[in-house]
Design a protein around this motif. Structure first.
Motif, PDB file in Angstrom:
ATOM      1  N   GLN A  51       1.029  -1.105   0.284  1.00  0.00           N
ATOM      2  CA  GLN A  51      -0.060  -0.234   0.048  1.00  0.00           C
ATOM      3  C   GLN A  51       1.040   0.924   0.129  1.00  0.00           C
ATOM      4  O   GLN A  51       0.354   2.310   0.419  1.00  0.00           O
ATOM      5  N   CYS A  88     -10.855   0.256   3.728  1.00  0.00           N
ATOM      6  CA  CYS A  88      -9.262   0.137   3.488  1.00  0.00           C
ATOM      7  C   CYS A  88      -8.631   1.432   3.274  1.00  0.00           C
ATOM      8  O   CYS A  88      -9.096   2.353   2.567  1.00  0.00           O
ATOM      9  N   LEU A  89      -7.850   1.698   3.242  1.00  0.00           N
ATOM     10  CA  LEU A  89      -7.224   2.482   3.794  1.00  0.00           C
ATOM     11  C   LEU A  89      -6.678   2.715   2.102  1.00  0.00           C
ATOM     12  O   LEU A  89      -6.324   4.445   1.667  1.00  0.00           O
ATOM     13  N   HIS A 130      -7.481  -9.952   5.816  1.00  0.00           N
ATOM     14  CA  HIS A 130      -7.393  -8.196   5.284  1.00  0.00           C
ATOM     15  C   HIS A 130      -6.221  -8.114   4.475  1.00  0.00           C
ATOM     16  O   HIS A 130      -5.728  -7.392   3.261  1.00  0.00           O
ATOM     17  N   GLU A 131      -5.266  -7.544   5.844  1.00  0.00           N
ATOM     18  CA  GLU A 131      -3.710  -7.292   5.050  1.00  0.00           C
ATOM     19  C   GLU A 131      -2.893  -8.983   4.377  1.00  0.00           C
ATOM     20  O   GLU A 131      -2.115  -8.338   3.597  1.00  0.00           O
ATOM     21  N   HIS A 134      -3.681  -8.955   1.267  1.00  0.00           N
ATOM     22  CA  HIS A 134      -3.169  -6.932   0.491  1.00  0.00           C
ATOM     23  C   HIS A 134      -1.938  -7.667  -0.469  1.00  0.00           C
ATOM     24  O   HIS A 134      -1.273  -7.511  -1.510  1.00  0.00           O
TER      25      HIS A 134
END
Ligand code: NI
Length: 155
Positions: A51, A88-89, A130-131, A134
């Motif tokens: 990210q 999510c950022l 979630h991570e 990614h």
């Protein structure tokens, strides 16, 4: 420490499968420190290195239990289900209900390369899933079952 720019999901870095971290050196520590600062500033729960444009398997998580650094994380076991709102950022303004495992057991390395295992539940478990997604180039929006409108100030 320095803030890093959080990429939007449209950036191609967010769809790449990240490579393992192999060197546990000052460069990694600076990245982790910067990610922690960036996460805190953004008021987020978790941030993956991809990210901020670094395609390595490194994650920082803080769900209110202190900062955790997950290097080369692997989910070993998962059980139960939870259905809740996720964001999510890299996806500002997008919130939706996602089904995740309620509980996960994972292993990861710390910043010195030492392996540890941890069992987490609820939000922490949601965040780990979630991570880890990614790190495999997967964005949570593909899992949204129902979108929700959330006011900007509540994010
Ligand atoms: Ni995210």
């Amino acid at each position: 420490m320095a803030l890093r720019t959080i990429l939007n999901k449209s950036d191609e870095a967010l769809s790449k499968v990240c490579r393992p971290v192999e060197k546990f050196d000052q460069k990694l520590w600076t990245l982790l420190d910067d990610m922690a600062e960036t996460l805190k500033k953004a008021n987020g729960a978790g941030l993956a290195a991809s990210q901020v444009g670094i395609l390595r398997r490194a994650v920082v998580i803080d769900v209110g239990e202190g900062l955790y650094e997950l290097i080369n994380p692997e989910i070993l076991d998962s059980s139960g289900t939870q259905y809740g709102v996720e964001g999510c950022l890299s996806c500002p303004g997008e919130w939706g209900y996602v089904t995740r495992a309620q509980k996960v057991k994972f292993k990861a390395q710390d910043r010195n390369g030492n392996w540890y295992e941890k069992v987490v539940e609820d939000l922490f478990a949601r965040c780990v899933q979630h991570e880890c997604d990614h790190l495999d180039g997967k964005i949570f929006t593909r899992l949204i079952e129902e979108y929700v409108d959330v006011e900007e100030e509540n994010q």
